[in-house]
Motif scaffolding. Structure first.
Motif, PDB file in Angstrom:
ATOM      1  N   GLN A  17       0.827  -1.212   0.000  1.00  0.00           N
ATOM      2  CA  GLN A  17       0.000   0.000   0.000  1.00  0.00           C
ATOM      3  C   GLN A  17       0.862   1.263   0.000  1.00  0.00           C
ATOM      4  O   GLN A  17       0.552   2.229  -0.691  1.00  0.00           O
ATOM      5  N   LYS A  18       1.954   1.228   0.747  1.00  0.00           N
ATOM      6  CA  LYS A  18       2.868   2.379   0.748  1.00  0.00           C
ATOM      7  C   LYS A  18       3.413   2.614  -0.658  1.00  0.00           C
ATOM      8  O   LYS A  18       3.526   3.751  -1.123  1.00  0.00           O
ATOM      9  N   ARG A  19       3.736   1.510  -1.313  1.00  0.00           N
ATOM     10  CA  ARG A  19       4.268   1.617  -2.677  1.00  0.00           C
ATOM     11  C   ARG A  19       3.252   2.265  -3.627  1.00  0.00           C
ATOM     12  O   ARG A  19       3.595   3.101  -4.455  1.00  0.00           O
ATOM     13  N   LYS A  20       1.987   1.865  -3.485  1.00  0.00           N
ATOM     14  CA  LYS A  20       0.931   2.457  -4.326  1.00  0.00           C
ATOM     15  C   LYS A  20       0.773   3.950  -4.054  1.00  0.00           C
ATOM     16  O   LYS A  20       0.550   4.743  -4.974  1.00  0.00           O
ATOM     17  N   LEU A  21       0.872   4.343  -2.770  1.00  0.00           N
ATOM     18  CA  LEU A  21       0.786   5.766  -2.433  1.00  0.00           C
ATOM     19  C   LEU A  21       1.944   6.535  -3.068  1.00  0.00           C
ATOM     20  O   LEU A  21       1.749   7.596  -3.665  1.00  0.00           O
ATOM     21  N   ILE A  22       3.147   5.979  -2.958  1.00  0.00           N
ATOM     22  CA  ILE A  22       4.344   6.639  -3.510  1.00  0.00           C
ATOM     23  C   ILE A  22       4.235   6.759  -5.030  1.00  0.00           C
ATOM     24  O   ILE A  22       4.502   7.818  -5.607  1.00  0.00           O
ATOM     25  N   GLN A  23       3.823   5.662  -5.680  1.00  0.00           N
ATOM     26  CA  GLN A  23       3.685   5.704  -7.144  1.00  0.00           C
ATOM     27  C   GLN A  23       2.587   6.680  -7.565  1.00  0.00           C
ATOM     28  O   GLN A  23       2.759   7.469  -8.490  1.00  0.00           O
ATOM     29  N   GLY A  24       1.463   6.624  -6.858  1.00  0.00           N
ATOM     30  CA  GLY A  24       0.328   7.460  -7.227  1.00  0.00           C
ATOM     31  C   GLY A  24       0.605   8.947  -7.058  1.00  0.00           C
ATOM     32  O   GLY A  24       0.286   9.757  -7.940  1.00  0.00           O
ATOM     33  N   VAL A  25       1.210   9.317  -5.949  1.00  0.00           N
ATOM     34  CA  VAL A  25       1.505  10.734  -5.711  1.00  0.00           C
ATOM     35  C   VAL A  25       2.559  11.220  -6.708  1.00  0.00           C
ATOM     36  O   VAL A  25       2.465  12.338  -7.237  1.00  0.00           O
ATOM     37  N   THR A  26       3.555  10.382  -6.984  1.00  0.00           N
ATOM     38  CA  THR A  26       4.584  10.773  -7.958  1.00  0.00           C
ATOM     39  C   THR A  26       3.964  10.976  -9.335  1.00  0.00           C
ATOM     40  O   THR A  26       4.217  11.994 -10.002  1.00  0.00           O
ATOM     41  N   LEU A  28       0.957  11.755 -10.069  1.00  0.00           N
ATOM     42  CA  LEU A  28       0.128  12.950 -10.024  1.00  0.00           C
ATOM     43  C   LEU A  28       0.972  14.216 -10.229  1.00  0.00           C
ATOM     44  O   LEU A  28       0.607  15.113 -10.996  1.00  0.00           O
ATOM     45  N   LEU A  29       2.107  14.274  -9.554  1.00  0.00           N
ATOM     46  CA  LEU A  29       2.965  15.457  -9.658  1.00  0.00           C
ATOM     47  C   LEU A  29       3.623  15.554 -11.035  1.00  0.00           C
ATOM     48  O   LEU A  29       3.842  16.656 -11.550  1.00  0.00           O
ATOM     49  N   ILE A  42       8.798  11.557  -1.245  1.00  0.00           N
ATOM     50  CA  ILE A  42       7.569  11.331  -0.489  1.00  0.00           C
ATOM     51  C   ILE A  42       7.925  10.613   0.814  1.00  0.00           C
ATOM     52  O   ILE A  42       8.643   9.616   0.795  1.00  0.00           O
TER      53      ILE A  42
END
Lengths: 66, 66, 66, 66, 66, 66
Positions: A17-26, A28-29, A42
């Protein structure tokens, strides 16, 4: 050059889940602001449920009452 | 009146290294901005390598690939 | 991978002083923790003197009394 | 809509003390700024005494000298 | 040794209100945790209403709809 | 209960782009961690390019050299 700090309650967030957050936020930016992923940092902080307050009460206590 | 927050990955930073960071940052603020060491606070956060992301990936995973 | 946030009161910090802070903190992280300058990010926040409190009082007021 | 982050040294803050901090800060934001408790979030970070520096020294060392 | 960061939306917080927040948070840390006011620092950040999001929307937009 | 702080350099981020960041990060926290959008707060800080350092230099200076 973005730096993103995500604070969530510590309730068993998995490494996947942490990996998905990191990939998703990156992503997005990169997509919204055309940022370089290499300079996009992040940091995820997991906060104990007794250390997070909302509505004037510890989240740990609110959770038990639900 | 400065407050400095240093976030580094949690990879075995020793107490002696933390001391050097605290002394060095304090000296810098005294020398560059003439701040009073007594009101110069420094907080070091050590972040788990799976909670730090860069280039869209967890640092823990990037480190293994090196 | 370090991220450093420096908060100081907004009292006319010059661009040259900011540069010295950025260089000094980066050198410190390179020397003490062997960090890569390319992944060392530093953000300086300048805080209005009425928005910084110490000893239970606004710094702006304490400064006038000195 | 306030978010408050309280950083204190990790010296045995009890859950009851955390609760008082959360209630007190929430009440303050309600009374002074008419904020809604439901959107008032408070996060308490407990920092190891060797990771907090003041006067150019680790708080852990200063405490021993007292 | 506490450091407290209060983030609120920028909607005309007066200097007198900031003072009340600083005094109130300091008193709370003195009373609950027996902290020294001289080492208790509080920083208030006022955030533009378009830069604060909740419920997936900018607070500036939510406010207009009310 | 997440709180997300996004720091980017102040280079003309539009209100529409901020909205996309807020929506995107909220969606991500809903999808990955099943969080409630109503308690998901996001704060965007825009940092002056002379106040952001990387590679031991102010980003404002690095940008001119490109």
């Amino acid at each position: 050059m973005p730096y993103v700090n995500i604070k969530v309650t510590d309730e068993g967030v998995t490494s996947a889940q942490k990996r998905k957050l990191i990939q998703g936020v990156t992503d997005l930016l990169v997509n919204v602001l055309d940022k370089d992923p290499k300079t996009t940092h992040i940091v995820i902080d997991e906060v104990h449920i007794d250390n997070w307050g909302v509505s004037g009460e510890q989240y740990g206590k609110l959770k038990k009452q639900q």
